[in-house]
Design an enzyme around this catalytic site. Structure first.
Site, mmCIF file in Angstrom:
data_model
loop_
_atom_site.group_PDB
_atom_site.id
_atom_site.type_symbol
_atom_site.label_atom_id
_atom_site.label_comp_id
_atom_site.label_asym_id
_atom_site.label_seq_id
_atom_site.Cartn_x
_atom_site.Cartn_y
_atom_site.Cartn_z
ATOM 1 N N THR A 1 -12.205 -92.684 -38.059
ATOM 2 C CA THR A 1 -11.363 -92.037 -39.055
ATOM 3 C C THR A 1 -11.840 -90.599 -39.236
ATOM 4 O O THR A 1 -12.687 -90.115 -38.481
ATOM 5 C CB THR A 1 -11.448 -92.800 -40.386
ATOM 6 O OG1 THR A 1 -12.771 -92.660 -40.918
ATOM 7 C CG2 THR A 1 -11.136 -94.286 -40.190
ATOM 8 N N CYS B 1 -1.241 -116.100 -34.373
ATOM 9 C CA CYS B 1 -0.014 -116.218 -33.574
ATOM 10 C C CYS B 1 0.409 -117.670 -33.370
ATOM 11 O O CYS B 1 1.560 -117.939 -33.034
ATOM 12 C CB CYS B 1 -0.208 -115.540 -32.220
ATOM 13 S SG CYS B 1 -0.555 -113.773 -32.331
#
Length: 442
Positions: free
Chosen positions: A270, A43
């Protein structure tokens, strides 16, 4: 002894490995990443390019050597995982320096592969200088180009977070900047009236914006737009967004969802319980609607890392969903949002009412104050806050954080008037703008 392999060594990967070590002192932890740096503050990259942050290495939080010495975690950079064998619980790894391939076994596998910058197929794009800004190496290439070639102009494609942050930083370097955006507004996460405030700020600082437009042809410095405009620029910066890096997951037959991310349950597993997915490539749910949602920002990656680490250590803390809380600096303004915007509410046919409030950030008689504009959406029946946006000078960040907390806590718009918020003339008013929203809501 558990053996945990992590793919990806930036926000999600480095954080999850570090937090697992905090809870699992004896586990063997191995990280692979194809880049040359790890655990960097992505960022901050636009601000290094703009010179606001003087040293690029200030973005580096740690090194593989430090990770090994302090946390006993093995980090292998310039190593690309090319295949996952779920049956044998091994990953195939390519050493990008030696081109040698080897296998690494795992008990648990954590996918934090991030995303790949989107570069649309454009006639003649190869004839010009073009950059994307996704990783530390991209930042160094852009910095080197600006330092050595001394460009005077740039066309930025895409008006999201990175596009607007880069526009500001390039303008501050003295470049002429244009933005080309395919949609009808900048920052699609915003309501149109909030976006218009940002557009004016950009224009006031010399940035030209071409909306409902895209690049159709490039020839060296000459750039043709779909609606007929002809631009010239020394280089193009593609800031359209990132596509989740899911090739490994697809080949391993892990479920891919509506957002093109890897589908996960409330513990970030998952469809293979031995494999977790976090960060930009993971699909989660919206906190309010429960619909599929993927938010490629730092906070979700860090929160997901904590939940995975806790789950692996035996403590089940569910991930309750994403609000997408975010903030962006655009010259003298800050703009922030959380929860659902107007377009999402309309598309999902969610009944809502809005209340807006124009205020000063703090006491008007105090010399350092600024204007801020708040817009809140709420359910007219339950009165619960559904979403909020704030734009203005100082104090935008604290207001959006209060509103994000209100949504998470299930507060109503009426509860906002009762919040006892800190007041002194340099910081707020006796009735904070948040309180005023509560008083004004009908």
């Amino acid at each position: 002894m558990k053996k945990i392999v992590v793919i990806g060594a930036v926000a999600g990967g480095a954080t999850v490995a570090s937090q697992i070590r905090f809870y699992e002192k004896e586990a063997k932890i191995v990280i692979f990443d194809q880049d040359e740096t790890m655990s960097y503050a992505a960022c901050g990259m636009p601000y290094v390019i703009g010179g606001e942050i003087k040293e690029a290495d200030d973005l580096l939080a740690t090194t593989p050597e430090e990770f090994k010495e302090i946390r006993n975690i093995d980090v292998h950079l310039k190593h690309r995982v090319t295949n996952i064998n779920r049956q044998q619980k091994v990953v195939e790894v390519l050493n990008l320096e030696t081109q040698q391939t080897f296998e690494e076994s795992y008990d648990l596998l954590i996918l934090s592969p991030g995303g790949t910058p989107i570069v649309p197929k454009t006639t003649g794009l190869e004839s010009t200088t073009m950059f994307t800004l996704r990783n530390f190496s991209d930042m160094k290439r852009i910095n080197h180009y600006i330092t050595t070639k001394k460009p005077k102009s740039c066309v930025i494609v895409g008006a999201g977070f990175i596009g607007l942050e880069m526009a500001e930083n390039l303008v501050q370097l003295g470049l002429t900047v244009s933005i080309v955006e395919k949609s009808h507004q900048v920052m699609n996460i915003l309501d149109i009236d909030i976006a218009e405030v940002i557009e004016k700020e950009l224009q006031d600082h010399g940035v030209t914006i071409y909306k409902n437009n895209f690049i159709s042809n490039v020839s060296n410095r000459n750039i043709d737009l779909d609606l007929g405009e002809k631009l010239e620029a020394d280089f193009i910066l593609m800031c359209i967004g990132v596509a989740p890096s899911t090739d490994l997951a697809v080949n391993a037959e892990l479920t891919i969802g509506k957002t093109r991310g890897i589908v996960t349950n409330e513990y970030l597993q998952t469809n293979d319980p031995s494999i977790y997915a976090i960060g930009d490539a993971a699909e989660n749910i919206d906190f309010i609607t429960g619909d599929a949602k993927r938010v490629p920002l730092a906070w979700p990656a860090h929160r997901q890392a904590y939940i995975v680490a806790k789950h692996i250590s035996g403590e089940k803390i569910p991930f309750k969903g994403l609000l997408g809380t975010s903030i962006c600096k655009v010259f003298s303004l800050s703009v922030a949002s959380t929860g659902l915007n107007e377009q999402t509410l309309i598309v999902n046919q969610i009944d809502y009412t809005s209340v807006s409030q124009k205020s000063l950030s703090n006491a008007g008689y105090y010399p350092d104050h600024s204007k801020i504009f708040l817009k809140i959406h709420y359910d007219p029946s339950s009165r619960k806050v559904l979403g909020a946006q704030v734009v203005g000078g100082k104090g935008v960040d604290k207001r959006i954080d209060v509103l994000a907390t209100a949504i998470y806590a299930g507060l109503t718009v009426d509860d906002l008037q009762a919040l006892e918020l800190a007041y002194a003339p340099p910081y707020s008013a006796p009735k904070d703008p948040i309180n005023m929203v509560g008083y004004r809501a009908k």
